[in-house]
Design an enzyme around this catalytic site. Sequence first.
Site, PDB file in Angstrom:
ATOM      1  CG  ASN A  73      -1.621   1.339   1.429  1.00 52.75           C
ATOM      2  OD1 ASN A  73      -2.439   1.746   0.598  1.00 52.75           O
ATOM      3  ND2 ASN A  73      -1.273   2.057   2.501  1.00 52.75           N
ATOM      4  NE  ARG A 130     -11.066   0.780  -0.037  1.00 50.56           N
ATOM      5  CZ  ARG A 130     -12.300   0.332  -0.205  1.00 50.56           C
ATOM      6  NH1 ARG A 130     -13.151   0.993  -0.959  1.00 50.56           N
ATOM      7  NH2 ARG A 130     -12.681  -0.784   0.389  1.00 50.56           N
ATOM      8  CG  ASP A 139      -1.787   5.704  -0.120  1.00 49.49           C
ATOM      9  OD1 ASP A 139      -1.652   4.747   0.664  1.00 49.49           O
ATOM     10  OD2 ASP A 139      -2.774   5.833  -0.883  1.00 49.49           O
ATOM     11  NE  ARG A 167      -0.396  -9.301   7.887  1.00 50.60           N
ATOM     12  CZ  ARG A 167      -0.160  -8.022   8.161  1.00 50.60           C
ATOM     13  NH1 ARG A 167       0.565  -7.293   7.340  1.00 50.60           N
ATOM     14  NH2 ARG A 167      -0.627  -7.478   9.251  1.00 50.60           N
ATOM     15  CG  ASP A 169       0.739  -4.179   5.877  1.00 52.76           C
ATOM     16  OD1 ASP A 169       0.623  -4.591   7.042  1.00 52.76           O
ATOM     17  OD2 ASP A 169       0.937  -2.966   5.603  1.00 52.76           O
ATOM     18  CG  HIS A 173      -5.271   1.806   4.609  1.00 51.68           C
ATOM     19  ND1 HIS A 173      -5.884   2.922   5.128  1.00 51.68           N
ATOM     20  CD2 HIS A 173      -5.107   0.950   5.650  1.00 51.68           C
ATOM     21  CE1 HIS A 173      -6.067   2.757   6.440  1.00 51.68           C
ATOM     22  NE2 HIS A 173      -5.601   1.566   6.782  1.00 51.68           N
ATOM     23  CD  GLU A 205      -3.403  -8.626   9.612  1.00 50.18           C
ATOM     24  OE1 GLU A 205      -3.320  -9.732   9.036  1.00 50.18           O
ATOM     25  OE2 GLU A 205      -3.250  -8.473  10.837  1.00 50.18           O
ATOM     26  CG  ASN A 268      -2.398  -9.045  14.729  1.00 51.05           C
ATOM     27  OD1 ASN A 268      -2.328  -8.289  15.698  1.00 51.05           O
ATOM     28  ND2 ASN A 268      -2.770  -8.619  13.550  1.00 51.05           N
ATOM     29  NE  ARG A 306      -2.442 -14.630  11.962  1.00 48.93           N
ATOM     30  CZ  ARG A 306      -2.544 -13.389  11.453  1.00 48.93           C
ATOM     31  NH1 ARG A 306      -1.942 -13.080  10.328  1.00 48.93           N
ATOM     32  NH2 ARG A 306      -3.275 -12.477  12.058  1.00 48.93           N
TER      33      ARG A 306
HETATM   34  C1  LM2 Z   1      -0.503  -3.204   9.144  1.00 48.44           C
HETATM   35  N1  LM2 Z   1      -1.523  -3.943   8.790  1.00 48.44           N
HETATM   36  O1  LM2 Z   1      -2.459  -3.591   7.989  1.00 48.44           O
HETATM   37  C2  LM2 Z   1       0.537  -3.772  10.022  1.00 48.44           C
HETATM   38  O2  LM2 Z   1       0.083  -4.970  10.612  1.00 48.44           O
HETATM   39  C3  LM2 Z   1       0.946  -2.751  11.045  1.00 48.44           C
HETATM   40  O3  LM2 Z   1       1.875  -3.310  11.918  1.00 48.44           O
HETATM   41  C4  LM2 Z   1       1.532  -1.533  10.305  1.00 48.44           C
HETATM   42  O4  LM2 Z   1       1.821  -0.459  11.223  1.00 48.44           O
HETATM   43  C5  LM2 Z   1       0.507  -0.973   9.316  1.00 48.44           C
HETATM   44  N2  LM2 Z   1      -0.383  -1.926   8.724  1.00 48.44           N
HETATM   45  C6  LM2 Z   1       1.264  -0.279   8.188  1.00 48.44           C
HETATM   46  O5  LM2 Z   1       1.987  -1.224   7.441  1.00 48.44           O
HETATM   47  C7  LM2 Z   1       3.093  -0.501  11.855  1.00 48.44           C
HETATM   48  C8  LM2 Z   1       3.007   0.160  13.231  1.00 48.44           C
HETATM   49  C9  LM2 Z   1       2.939   1.675  13.119  1.00 48.44           C
HETATM   50  C10 LM2 Z   1       4.113   2.177  12.285  1.00 48.44           C
HETATM   51  C11 LM2 Z   1       3.970   1.531  10.913  1.00 48.44           C
HETATM   52  C12 LM2 Z   1       5.071   1.974   9.956  1.00 48.44           C
HETATM   53  O6  LM2 Z   1       1.844  -0.331  13.907  1.00 48.44           O
HETATM   54  O7  LM2 Z   1       3.040   2.236  14.436  1.00 48.44           O
HETATM   55  O8  LM2 Z   1       4.086   3.582  12.203  1.00 48.44           O
HETATM   56  O9  LM2 Z   1       4.081   0.099  11.042  1.00 48.44           O
HETATM   57  O10 LM2 Z   1       6.337   1.623  10.431  1.00 48.44           O
HETATM   58  C13 LM2 Z   1       5.288   4.252  12.551  1.00 48.44           C
HETATM   59  C14 LM2 Z   1       5.051   5.203  13.736  1.00 48.44           C
HETATM   60  C15 LM2 Z   1       4.075   6.298  13.321  1.00 48.44           C
HETATM   61  C16 LM2 Z   1       4.638   7.049  12.113  1.00 48.44           C
HETATM   62  C17 LM2 Z   1       4.923   6.038  10.990  1.00 48.44           C
HETATM   63  C18 LM2 Z   1       5.576   6.704   9.779  1.00 48.44           C
HETATM   64  O11 LM2 Z   1       4.538   4.438  14.835  1.00 48.44           O
HETATM   65  O12 LM2 Z   1       3.885   7.195  14.408  1.00 48.44           O
HETATM   66  O13 LM2 Z   1       3.665   7.991  11.658  1.00 48.44           O
HETATM   67  O14 LM2 Z   1       5.818   5.017  11.475  1.00 48.44           O
HETATM   68  O15 LM2 Z   1       6.811   7.280  10.086  1.00 48.44           O
HETATM   69  C19 LM2 Z   1       4.034   9.374  11.761  1.00 48.44           C
HETATM   70 CA    CA Z   2      -3.713   3.584  -0.215  1.00 51.66          CA
END
Ligand code: LM2
Ligand code: CA
Length: 467
Positions: A73, A130, A139, A167, A169, A173, A205, A268, A306
């Site tokens: 995405n 999205r 995006d 899987r 992600d 979106h 997911e 998860n 799972r």
């Molecule tokens: C998912 N599933 O649909 C994943 O299971 C989840 O773990 C992912 O978020 C999400 N989608 C995007 O792939 C994780 C995590 C976020 C993290 C993102 C990107 O939960 O907290 O965001 O990965 O690494 C982090 C920071 C957030 C920041 C972002 C971009 O926590 O505060 O946003 O990075 O720099 C400003």
């Molecule tokens: Ca998107």
Amino acid sequence: MCKYFLIIHILRKKSHPDTENRVVTSPNRPWWERYQPVSYKLVTRSGNEAQFTEMVQRCNKANVRIYVDAVINHMTGAGGQGTGTGGSHWDGGALSYPGVPFSSWDFNGNNECHSGDMNIHNYGNKDEVRNCRLVSLTDLKLGKEFVRSKIAEYMNHLISIGVAGFRVDAPKHMWPGDLQNIYGKLHGLNSQYFPGSPRPFVFQEVIDIGGEAISASEYTGCARVTNFIFGIKLAQVFRRQNAAKYLRTWGEAWSMPKTTDVVVFIDNHDNQRGHGGRGGVLTHSDPKRYKMATAFMLAHPYGFTRVMSSFSFGSSDEGPPHNGDMSTKNVNWGSISDLSCGNGWVCEHRWREIYNMVAFRNVVMGTNMQHWWDNGNYQIAFSRGNKGFIAINVETSDLNRNLQTGLPQGTYCDVISGSYDGSKCTGTEVHVNGDGTAHFNIRSSSDDPMVAIHIGAKKGSQRKVTT
Ligand code: LM2
Ligand code: CA
């Protein structure tokens, strides 16, 4: 959590995207840096392409399938620039990812996203969810043929290596039509491991716990979806907030999607630490309830299951156990003959109660739930056809009675308290009478207040390695 999905109906051993990702140093190498791809090169903290290929081939030979977590995405966070885990440059401000290559033309901009600051704020607005940025992640414009083809090229490369599926992600979106187009470009699986080259197994997911514009049902036409209601509802039962007797109708009657449309799980990598889909679920940190809920999930016919496998953590950002140079630690301290993990790895999939229930599920595959019994409250039992039987005591008092198991006469090994070693039970024995009844005594104070038996662990039967 360190690499990929490793599935045994589905036994998820390791999650994680395999693509080159951003190196996040503040906080210090959080697990979630992997959800910020920099390119589709297979180079991460877990290893390089040659090592990945070797793992996939070795696992396939052992009948363990690998399902890759495909992050398609978005790329990195919109701010900053740097060098990814594979050495590629990236610039989130300029939307430049030369390692793919993607440039600003390949991302959604003001024409597609109208939220003002380009981020998603309103989950009541489908277009915004999205076409705008999820937590500021740049995006991708999946309507564009070049972007779709680069993603399909990456996924087909993995298929040629020998993975069994994906899987996907963050599908919420992405537009279902765009996903359908990408899935349509995927090759059949590598015939060296998968005779006849079947289609890859894809599960999406989609975090849907209600109350938003987008629902998981929009995606079931493409492939299975994750069922997030499942773990939340089971946590309520095993925390004694909703009587276990109601599980008699567990499944579609609980307003959950069709059994053939879902992947189900207790927790998860996100919701076990309060990320996506939030908390409220049972995790390894509450082992007694967690094992009961997992055993129920694996015994019950609903959904494609799972199993989670984790590392222990203090803060929700903390990455996997690591050495001084930030390389990931091995799961074992000493001898590999000891199945339990060390070094900060929890490895729920190596807990006997859990892996023995995976075998249970494989043995009873294709049978229905029968011989349901409950005490009108928190004690339940049921069979799977005439192949397996489980009794679970979530009551605060003991269960001590005869129950109809539906199984053939014989002595069975309880696969919760032990295993069948080919000649004897290492745990408790259950004696099933000629009329299918057996006596059960399950103390509520036990670490594992449940008993499970199946024809694969019947004394005198030939022991099969079911994994
Ligand atoms: C998912 N599933 O649909 C994943 O299971 C989840 O773990 C992912 O978020 C999400 N989608 C995007 O792939 C994780 C995590 C976020 C993290 C993102 C990107 O939960 O907290 O965001 O990965 O690494 C982090 C920071 C957030 C920041 C972002 C971009 O926590 O505060 O946003 O990075 O720099 C400003
Ligand atoms: Ca998107």
